[in-house]
Design a protein around this motif. Structure first.
Motif, PDB file in Angstrom:
ATOM      1  N   GLY A   1      -9.761   2.569   2.472  1.00  0.00           N
ATOM      2  CA  GLY A   1      -8.898   1.952   1.478  1.00  0.00           C
ATOM      3  C   GLY A   1      -8.853   0.445   1.564  1.00  0.00           C
ATOM      4  N   ASN A   2      -9.174  -0.082   2.743  1.00  0.00           N
ATOM      5  CA  ASN A   2      -9.144  -1.519   2.970  1.00  0.00           C
ATOM      6  C   ASN A   2     -10.538  -2.126   3.098  1.00  0.00           C
ATOM      7  N   SER A   3     -11.542  -1.413   2.589  1.00  0.00           N
ATOM      8  CA  SER A   3     -12.922  -1.900   2.574  1.00  0.00           C
ATOM      9  C   SER A   3     -13.389  -1.995   1.119  1.00  0.00           C
TER      10      SER A   3
ATOM     11  N   ALA B   1      -7.557   5.034   5.980  1.00  0.00           N
ATOM     12  CA  ALA B   1      -6.994   3.680   5.941  1.00  0.00           C
ATOM     13  C   ALA B   1      -8.101   2.638   5.927  1.00  0.00           C
ATOM     14  N   GLN B   2      -9.139   2.871   6.724  1.00  0.00           N
ATOM     15  CA  GLN B   2     -10.259   1.924   6.783  1.00  0.00           C
ATOM     16  C   GLN B   2     -10.999   1.860   5.452  1.00  0.00           C
TER      17      GLN B   2
ATOM     18  N   GLU C   1      -1.130  -2.423  -4.344  1.00  0.00           N
ATOM     19  CA  GLU C   1      -2.522  -2.864  -4.360  1.00  0.00           C
ATOM     20  C   GLU C   1      -3.450  -1.671  -4.164  1.00  0.00           C
ATOM     21  N   VAL C   2      -3.077  -0.782  -3.233  1.00  0.00           N
ATOM     22  CA  VAL C   2      -3.862   0.422  -2.957  1.00  0.00           C
ATOM     23  C   VAL C   2      -2.911   1.614  -2.965  1.00  0.00           C
TER      24      VAL C   2
ATOM     25  N   LEU D   1      -2.005   2.531   8.596  1.00  0.00           N
ATOM     26  CA  LEU D   1      -1.942   1.418   7.640  1.00  0.00           C
ATOM     27  C   LEU D   1      -1.232   0.198   8.215  1.00  0.00           C
TER      28      LEU D   1
ATOM     29  N   TYR E   1      -2.765   5.738  -2.080  1.00  0.00           N
ATOM     30  CA  TYR E   1      -3.418   6.861  -1.411  1.00  0.00           C
ATOM     31  C   TYR E   1      -2.776   8.154  -1.908  1.00  0.00           C
TER      32      TYR E   1
ATOM     33  N   GLN F   1       0.861  -1.175   0.000  1.00  0.00           N
ATOM     34  CA  GLN F   1       0.000   0.000   0.000  1.00  0.00           C
ATOM     35  C   GLN F   1       0.905   1.235   0.000  1.00  0.00           C
TER      36      GLN F   1
ATOM     37  N   TYR G   1      -3.162  -2.870   8.761  1.00  0.00           N
ATOM     38  CA  TYR G   1      -3.648  -3.623   7.601  1.00  0.00           C
ATOM     39  C   TYR G   1      -2.537  -4.321   6.816  1.00  0.00           C
ATOM     40  N   THR G   2      -1.315  -3.791   6.865  1.00  0.00           N
ATOM     41  CA  THR G   2      -0.225  -4.362   6.062  1.00  0.00           C
ATOM     42  C   THR G   2       1.135  -4.001   6.648  1.00  0.00           C
TER      43      THR G   2
END
Length: 311
Positions: free
Chosen positions: A207-209, A204-205, A61-62, A19, A64, A2, A22-23
């Motif tokens: 981006g991971n939803s 962050a939430q 993958e993502v 982040l 920002y 990310q 999440y990663t």
């Protein structure tokens, strides 16, 4: 992986911390990136150069986009559209999802007293027209089915270490210097502010939803309807000073802008301060089940930091 493009700013730093939930693979991209977490990958790049953006996004993958450009209309008109095209092209090429951290400049003036994700786009300022163009660039690619993206939109923000915040620059810093606070246009109007730590956590939430994409989201912001005078009184009380303040009018900004270019740039945005400015984040609150930090709590963190720095 990310990746944060514009990793050193008011949102980039706390976003990098968030982040980590999440990663463990986080890439920080800026002209001169600095680590936030020990495991961060640093990637120096100029976001106005397509080849450098492409290399920075590769393997992500993502992505920002949290970059901030100099607060100058000519810079915005020249660089923002190019930067956004570079980012969108790179995300499409490398099949990365895009999270664009945005502001409210593109909304029509009539929407300012109560802004939602469905408020009409109708900017009257030149900076607002630039921001509306960026959103159009993103959704043109989304609607064409070649990009997954979301808009994470914030009100004016505040928090520790944020020099550009109106609350910090015009109120806290002036009281630290023994001067009067200042407020733009009308201190009797309601004005919403988004706490940077809340904004980073929510971004962050989002981006991971997976179900959050291809939408606009207002980042969690307090529902309290405080006026400029309310904020000034709160901050003065925390700092142990009298709540003295003066008003920055358009005329005064034009005059002072001869010596302070930033004030000149604020003139066209004054319509956001001469009426109530309420930022509704109920869509996010209902979907993710949490609400913003109360103003008194967030402002105290900001004030305490300023007092520690002073001493």
């Amino acid at each position: 992986m990310q990746t944060i493009l514009g990793s050193g700013g008011a949102i980039g730093v706390p976003l990098a911390k968030e982040l980590k939930s999440y990663t463990d693979k986080i890439r920080l991209v800026a002209r001169h990136p600095e680590k936030v977490n020990e495991s961060d990958e640093l990637f120096p790049a100029d976001l106005t150069v397509a080849e450098q953006v492409d290399a920075a996004v590769q393997g992500s993958e993502v992505v920002y986009l949290a970059a901030g450009l100099q607060y100058n209309l000519e810079v915005w008109q020249r660089e923002w559209p190019v930067l956004m095209k570079n980012v969108i092209d790179a995300c499409i090429r490398h099949k990365a999802k895009l999270v664009f951290f945005d502001n409210i400049y593109m909304y029509a003036p009539g929407a300012i007293p109560h802004m939602t994700e469905n408020s009409p786009i109708g900017p009257v300022s030149e900076k607002g027209k630039v921001r509306a163009g960026l959103v159009n660039q993103v959704f043109e690619a989304v609607n064409a089915g070649i990009l997954k993206a979301l808009i994470a939109r914030s009100a004016d923000f505040y928090g520790p270490g944020i020099k550009s915040s109106m609350l910090k620059a015009l109120v806290v810093d002036n009281y630290v210097k023994g001067k009067k606070a200042m407020w733009q246009a009308d201190a009797t109007k309601v004005h919403s502010f988004t706490y940077t730590f809340d904004a980073a956590k929510a971004t962050a939430q989002l981006g991971n939803s997976p179900d959050a994409y291809n939408q606009v989201w207002h980042l969690p912001t307090s529902t309290e309807r405080l006026t400029g005078k309310d904020f000034i009184k709160m901050i003065a009380g925390m700092m142990g000073v009298k709540p003295r303040f003066s008003i920055l009018s358009k005329t005064l900004c034009r005059i002072l802008g001869i010596f302070m270019p930033l004030l000149k740039e604020l003139v066209e945005m004054m319509y956001q301060n001469d009426r109530d400015y309420f930022f509704d984040s109920s869509k996010f609150n209902q979907r993710f089940g949490w609400t913003a930090t109360p103003y008194r709590e967030g402002v105290k963190v900001m004030v305490d930091e300023a007092l520690r720095t002073k001493s």
